[in-house]
Scaffold this active site. Sequence first.
Site, short mmCIF file in Angstrom:
data_model
loop_
_atom_site.label_atom_id
_atom_site.label_comp_id
_atom_site.label_asym_id
_atom_site.label_seq_id
_atom_site.Cartn_x
_atom_site.Cartn_y
_atom_site.Cartn_z
CE LYS A 167 53.40 -14.39 -79.36
NZ LYS A 167 52.92 -13.03 -79.74
CD GLU A 214 52.61 -1.82 -66.77
OE1 GLU A 214 51.99 -2.85 -67.05
OE2 GLU A 214 53.85 -1.77 -66.68
CB CYS A 260 58.31 -3.19 -67.47
SG CYS A 260 60.07 -3.34 -67.59
CD GLU A 289 62.00 -10.32 -65.24
OE1 GLU A 289 61.57 -9.37 -64.56
OE2 GLU A 289 62.95 -11.03 -64.89
P1 NDP Z 1 51.22 -8.53 -73.27
O1 NDP Z 1 51.23 -9.24 -71.97
O2 NDP Z 1 49.91 -8.21 -73.89
O3 NDP Z 1 52.00 -9.38 -74.38
C1 NDP Z 1 53.26 -9.90 -74.16
C2 NDP Z 1 53.43 -11.13 -75.03
O4 NDP Z 1 52.47 -12.11 -74.65
C3 NDP Z 1 53.18 -10.85 -76.51
O5 NDP Z 1 54.06 -11.64 -77.28
C4 NDP Z 1 51.74 -11.27 -76.67
O6 NDP Z 1 51.37 -11.58 -77.99
C5 NDP Z 1 51.67 -12.48 -75.77
N1 NDP Z 1 50.30 -12.78 -75.36
C6 NDP Z 1 49.24 -11.93 -75.29
N2 NDP Z 1 48.13 -12.59 -74.89
C7 NDP Z 1 48.49 -13.88 -74.70
C8 NDP Z 1 47.78 -15.06 -74.29
N3 NDP Z 1 46.49 -15.03 -73.99
N4 NDP Z 1 48.49 -16.21 -74.19
C9 NDP Z 1 49.81 -16.24 -74.49
N5 NDP Z 1 50.52 -15.18 -74.91
C10 NDP Z 1 49.87 -14.00 -75.00
O7 NDP Z 1 52.13 -7.29 -73.05
P2 NDP Z 1 52.49 -6.16 -74.10
O8 NDP Z 1 53.09 -6.73 -75.33
O9 NDP Z 1 51.30 -5.30 -74.24
O10 NDP Z 1 53.69 -5.40 -73.32
C11 NDP Z 1 53.46 -4.51 -72.35
C12 NDP Z 1 53.54 -5.19 -70.98
O11 NDP Z 1 54.81 -5.79 -70.79
C13 NDP Z 1 53.43 -4.17 -69.86
O12 NDP Z 1 52.53 -4.61 -68.90
C14 NDP Z 1 54.83 -4.10 -69.28
O13 NDP Z 1 54.90 -3.73 -67.96
C15 NDP Z 1 55.35 -5.45 -69.52
N6 NDP Z 1 56.81 -5.43 -69.57
C16 NDP Z 1 57.53 -5.93 -68.51
C17 NDP Z 1 58.91 -5.88 -68.49
C18 NDP Z 1 59.69 -6.45 -67.35
O14 NDP Z 1 60.87 -6.73 -67.54
N7 NDP Z 1 59.12 -6.64 -66.20
C19 NDP Z 1 59.65 -5.30 -69.61
C20 NDP Z 1 58.82 -4.82 -70.67
C21 NDP Z 1 57.45 -4.90 -70.63
P3 NDP Z 1 50.57 -10.48 -78.87
O15 NDP Z 1 51.47 -9.37 -79.08
O16 NDP Z 1 50.26 -11.14 -80.14
O17 NDP Z 1 49.35 -10.10 -78.11
#
Ligand code: NDP
Length: 495
Positions: free
Chosen positions: A189, A399, A300, A265
């Site tokens: 997804k 963040e 991240c 992560e």
């Molecule tokens: P989100 O947590 O908003 O989204 C990540 C994924 O989860 C997307 O596919 C999103 O879908 C989905 N999602 C959002 N809301 C829900 C929900 N209620 N239930 C289930 N799935 C959901 O993160 P971002 O996409 O905004 O990415 C940025 C974040 O990712 C930052 O906080 C960053 O630190 C973290 N990150 C961590 C990494 C690591 O390795 N530790 C690496 C890269 C990023 P949709 O897009 O449709 O909202």
Amino acid sequence: MLQEIDWHARAKAVALPNRPFIDGQYVDSLSGETFACIYPGNGRLLTDVASCNAADVDVAVRSARRAFESGVWSRMAPADRRRILLRFSELILANREELALLETLNVGKPIANAYNGDVVSAAACIAWYAEAIDKVYGEVAATAHDMTTLVMREPLGIVAAVVPWNYPMSMAAWKLGPALATGNSVILKPAEQSPFTALKFGELAIEAGMPPGVLNVVPGLGHIAGKALGLHMDVDCVGFTGSTEVGKYFMQYSGQSNIKRIGLELGGKSPQVVLADCDDLDAAAAGIAAGIFANTGQVCNAGSRLIVDEKIHDQLLEKIAAQARVFAPGDPLDTATRMGSMVSEEQMDRVLGYIDAGRADGARPVLGGGRVKTETGGFYIEPTIFEGVRNDMKIAQEEIFGPVLSAIPVKGFDEAMAVANDTVYGLAGAVWTGSVKNAHRAAKSLRAGVVWVNCFDRGSLAVPFGGFKQSGFGRDKSLHAMDKYTDLKAVWFAH
Ligand code: NDP
């Protein structure tokens, strides 16, 4: 090659995948709903993409379950899975131009980064796990003389990979590599901002010889498609990369459904600690600038907190500001651009909100601090450095996920470590020092899953990546990642 391509012309002609990829083919969604995909470089609509709902997710899960139970992949000899995954990796590289372009159109990152970085690292990741899978062994336990006891690894079944938009291909590959290599079926997804390359991966996997249903891709909104995967009774595991907030939801979904395994992560607020004994401030400045401005700070493990001894504070800030000029925002499709646009208007507004909060809390911007290139219609923010930051300010604790560095002055080693660890996150951290003793003390003191000493953001597929504290648990990359997607089975043979 990169420079020889007319990327603007290619962008007008490239086909944009916009339907779910399930059971080996693009299909219409049952929901009939769509969401808009915008090019953040100019704010214009690229295409509408099918928005999968719970019914679409269920179709994908049933297809993945059929494939898993048939054994067509899960019971295939590891050496045969290896061959197909290697072919998949080769096809990713063979489609480098198209994948790089799709990634840049989705997220606004510089085409040079997508072409030389993201595509290549995703292909390398798939190949690494392909090469590993027929070389890992089980165990024979030391049990009684009349017993032979094996400890074996088995795939979990159906893995949902839910990934973010900042490195869409790499984040997907970090899950797909170990999950597929160990014999699972996967439902990917992608984030709503970045569905194209994920869908293309589904297509390339089939071309590589992966049986239908082993990799399904469901574009959709997080609170609909992501939630449906999290709550599905027949999904065995979620490999998630994203925000801490959504990571917490996945733990709840697991508890509300089938106690599926969760690997998280999550976010970070990584400290860049520069001690007074740092003997190469130029190297530190270059590492710190790249560590917060690369990928527009949408990383991240971005080194977003600069914790610097007051004795070298002014000198270092000057050097970082000079390095930051390299990251002036530019057209993502221009091969010379080092920093592109933010991923979306929403993310740009969020980051600008943090910049306002920094000012309101009394921090002073010494560089940047605003939106630029508005005439393009795109979402660009200039590299921004705040000085006079206290660690209890919003810009030091939350963040930002943008090109914003918060400089916090400290006195001496102990205060530096205390401030560095004063955060709910624990993904990564770095120390810059000329003292071997302080390097070792800092490496042990920093509460983070990754510590860099006199460098930043170095990585290898051989090394695990993941966080402490609210940055999550479980590791991506390295052989350890396979733990997340397998269960141990103990088998006792009586003689
Ligand atoms: P989100 O947590 O908003 O989204 C990540 C994924 O989860 C997307 O596919 C999103 O879908 C989905 N999602 C959002 N809301 C829900 C929900 N209620 N239930 C289930 N799935 C959901 O993160 P971002 O996409 O905004 O990415 C940025 C974040 O990712 C930052 O906080 C960053 O630190 C973290 N990150 C961590 C990494 C690591 O390795 N530790 C690496 C890269 C990023 P949709 O897009 O449709 O909202």
